[in-house]
Design an enzyme around this catalytic site. Sequence first.
Site, PDB file in Angstrom:
ATOM      1  N   CYS A  80      20.990  36.174  29.539  1.00  0.00           N
ATOM      2  CA  CYS A  80      21.865  37.145  30.206  1.00  0.00           C
ATOM      3  C   CYS A  80      21.532  37.161  31.692  1.00  0.00           C
ATOM      4  O   CYS A  80      20.374  37.211  32.061  1.00  0.00           O
ATOM      5  CB  CYS A  80      21.613  38.545  29.656  1.00  0.00           C
ATOM      6  N   CYS A 163      17.879  39.544  19.657  1.00  0.00           N
ATOM      7  CA  CYS A 163      18.740  39.376  20.834  1.00  0.00           C
ATOM      8  C   CYS A 163      19.971  40.261  20.699  1.00  0.00           C
ATOM      9  O   CYS A 163      20.607  40.292  19.649  1.00  0.00           O
ATOM     10  CB  CYS A 163      19.153  37.914  20.939  1.00  0.00           C
ATOM     11  N   GLU A 336      40.493  14.064  21.657  1.00  0.00           N
ATOM     12  CA  GLU A 336      39.110  14.534  21.810  1.00  0.00           C
ATOM     13  C   GLU A 336      38.173  13.325  21.804  1.00  0.00           C
ATOM     14  O   GLU A 336      38.383  12.379  21.051  1.00  0.00           O
ATOM     15  CB  GLU A 336      38.799  15.503  20.653  1.00  0.00           C
ATOM     16  N   ASP A 391      42.076  21.851  27.799  1.00  0.00           N
ATOM     17  CA  ASP A 391      40.904  22.743  27.731  1.00  0.00           C
ATOM     18  C   ASP A 391      39.660  21.902  28.015  1.00  0.00           C
ATOM     19  O   ASP A 391      38.834  21.678  27.132  1.00  0.00           O
ATOM     20  CB  ASP A 391      40.838  23.372  26.321  1.00  0.00           C
ATOM     21  N   CYS A 418      36.847  26.660  31.561  1.00  0.00           N
ATOM     22  CA  CYS A 418      35.593  27.414  31.542  1.00  0.00           C
ATOM     23  C   CYS A 418      34.930  27.359  32.920  1.00  0.00           C
ATOM     24  O   CYS A 418      33.810  27.835  33.093  1.00  0.00           O
ATOM     25  CB  CYS A 418      34.664  26.880  30.468  1.00  0.00           C
TER      26      CYS A 418
HETATM   27  N1  SAH Z   1      39.767  23.207  22.730  1.00  0.00           N
HETATM   28  C1  SAH Z   1      38.564  23.173  21.961  1.00  0.00           C
HETATM   29  C2  SAH Z   1      37.367  22.549  22.672  1.00  0.00           C
HETATM   30  C3  SAH Z   1      37.208  22.771  24.142  1.00  0.00           C
HETATM   31  S1  SAH Z   1      35.643  22.295  24.782  1.00  0.00           S
HETATM   32  C4  SAH Z   1      38.222  24.556  21.465  1.00  0.00           C
HETATM   33  O1  SAH Z   1      38.744  25.537  21.952  1.00  0.00           O
HETATM   34  O2  SAH Z   1      37.427  24.670  20.517  1.00  0.00           O
HETATM   35  C5  SAH Z   1      36.003  20.768  25.580  1.00  0.00           C
HETATM   36  C6  SAH Z   1      36.070  19.586  24.649  1.00  0.00           C
HETATM   37  O3  SAH Z   1      36.363  18.425  25.423  1.00  0.00           O
HETATM   38  C7  SAH Z   1      34.784  19.271  23.899  1.00  0.00           C
HETATM   39  O4  SAH Z   1      35.063  19.208  22.534  1.00  0.00           O
HETATM   40  C8  SAH Z   1      34.361  17.889  24.444  1.00  0.00           C
HETATM   41  O5  SAH Z   1      33.762  17.074  23.462  1.00  0.00           O
HETATM   42  C9  SAH Z   1      35.681  17.307  24.871  1.00  0.00           C
HETATM   43  N2  SAH Z   1      35.663  16.265  25.935  1.00  0.00           N
HETATM   44  C10 SAH Z   1      34.800  16.111  26.955  1.00  0.00           C
HETATM   45  N3  SAH Z   1      35.197  15.123  27.781  1.00  0.00           N
HETATM   46  C11 SAH Z   1      36.366  14.635  27.262  1.00  0.00           C
HETATM   47  C12 SAH Z   1      37.277  13.623  27.686  1.00  0.00           C
HETATM   48  N4  SAH Z   1      37.061  12.896  28.792  1.00  0.00           N
HETATM   49  N5  SAH Z   1      38.372  13.393  26.933  1.00  0.00           N
HETATM   50  C13 SAH Z   1      38.601  14.127  25.800  1.00  0.00           C
HETATM   51  N6  SAH Z   1      37.770  15.100  25.364  1.00  0.00           N
HETATM   52  C14 SAH Z   1      36.666  15.351  26.082  1.00  0.00           C
END
Ligand code: SAH
Length: 461
Positions: A80, A163, A336, A391, A418
Site C-alpha cells: 500500500c 493483510c 493474446e 487492454d 492500467c
Molecule cells: N483483458 C484481459 C487481460 C489484460 S492484461 C483481462 O481483463 O483479464 C494484458 C494482457 O496482454 C496480458 O494477458 C498479457 O499477457 C498480454 N500481452 C502482453 N503483451 C502482448 C502483446 N504484445 N500482444 C498480445 N498480448 C499481449
Amino acid sequence: MQKNEIVTVTIEDIGVNGEGIGKINGYTLFIKDAIIGDIVEAKLMKAKKNYGYARLMKIISPSAFRVDPKCAYARKCGGCQIQEMSYEKQLEFKNHKIKGNLERIGGFSSEVISKVMEPIVGMENPFYYRNKAQFPFGTDKEGNPVTGFYAGRTHDIIANTNCSLGVSVNKQILEQILEFMKKFRIKSYDEKTGKGLIRHVLIRYGFTTKEIMVCLIINGKKIPHSDVLIEMLCQIEGMRSITFSSNMKNTNVIMGESYEVLWGQGYITDYIGKIRYQISPLSFYQVNPVQTEKLYELALEYANLKGHETVWDLYCGIGTISLFLAQKARQVYGVEIIPQAIEDAKSNANINEIKNAEFYVGKAEEVLPSYYEEYEKIHGTKAHADVIVVDPPRKGCEETLLKTMVDMHPERIVYVSCDSATLARDLRYLCEHGYTLDKVRGVDQFPMSVHVETVVLLSQI
Ligand code: SAH
C-alpha cells in the site's frame, strides 16, 4: 539543501507514486508517506540540484485528508502506498493523475478533458477486495518460519498474516502452514543461500463461489508429510484445490512453470457477472472482482453493441472481456501473447457455451496487421471491424498496431488501460488519425495503491 538536513515543510501536492511534495525556496522535496495538507518535519536523504528525497520524521500538523491506517504495517509494507490518505482523496488523486497525463502527454486541452471525463468509479468498501495473494516465506531472528509482505523496494519480510487488502481466510491458511512447517522443521527458502523449501504461498478465493485454492511454491520436488498439511488445510471451509509448483531457480519470478495437484481439483471456479471462469494457479485473473465487473460493464457500455458487430479484443488474457462482449456481439476475436491464457480463454468459452468467440495466440501488433494483409489478399476488400477493444500492459500499444486499428475503420475503439501515461500517448496518435475522444472514466481497481485503470471511448470522426 544538504543531505541529512532537517526541514519543516508544508505538503502541497502528490507525486505520481503517491508521495507528498513540498517546496523550500523553490527546492522540491519528495516525501514518502506525507500527505497533501500535512506540515511535516523531514530529513533530506538524497539531495539533487533542484530536488531531493526526504524521510518523514514527524507530522507537525496533520492534513485534513489524513486517516488512521487499518494496517499497522501500512508505511513499511510495499503493498500500500496511500493507506493513510482518505479514500475520497485517493480517488481525487487518481482522477487528477489521469487528467494530468491526458493534458501533458496526450496534448488534450483542459476544456476537452472536462467535457469527456466521467466521475471515477470507486469502491464502497475499499478494503479486503483482493481475491489473490502471494505471500513470501522467510525466517525470523529466532529461526522460526515467518510470512508476510516485502517492505517497499526490498526483499525483507514484514511478518503479517492479516493483510487488510486480502480476504480474512488468508490468515487461517497461513497460520496452518506455519504450524505445519514448525512441526516438521520445514524451512523457508533463503534467496541468499538457495537453501530451504517453502518460497511462497499463493491463495485464491472465489468471491461468488467461496471456493479456495492454495498453491505452495517450493524449492524442491515434493513436500514432506504433505498428507498432514492436506488434513490441516482441508478443515477450512471452501477448500477446493491444494497444489504445489516447483521453482528451483534463483529468480524473482514467483511461480514455477507447472504445478501438481496434492488434493482436490487443479482449479477453482468463479464468476464475473454471468460468465463462469476456471482459474488455475498459473492463470491470469483480475484481482479485484467487484471492480472488474464494473470495469467490464463499462467497456461493454462504451462498445454499445447491438448484436450485428464484429469485435476485436486485443490483449485478451483468458478471454474475460471477449466473453463479456460475445454476449452482445455477432462475432468476437481475441488476441493474446500467452498460449496458456488462450487455452483458458477457449475452455472458458466452452464452459459458458459461447460459440461466437475465436482466439488467436500471438502479439497483437503482429496478429492484427497480418490478418489485415491476408484478408485483402483473399477477399480483395479491406478487413473491417465495428468495434476494437484494447487492454494492453503498462507499455501500451505499438504504433504498428494503432495504425492497423485505424485502417480497419472501427466506428468505436474502447481503450482499457492500467497506465494513463502510455494511454495518453496512444490516444494522441488515434486522435491525430481520424478518432475523437468521447468518454474517459477511471475505475479504482486497487484502492490504497497509486494505480488506476482507465476506460476510454473513441469514435470515428
Ligand atoms: N483483458 C484481459 C487481460 C489484460 S492484461 C483481462 O481483463 O483479464 C494484458 C494482457 O496482454 C496480458 O494477458 C498479457 O499477457 C498480454 N500481452 C502482453 N503483451 C502482448 C502483446 N504484445 N500482444 C498480445 N498480448 C499481449
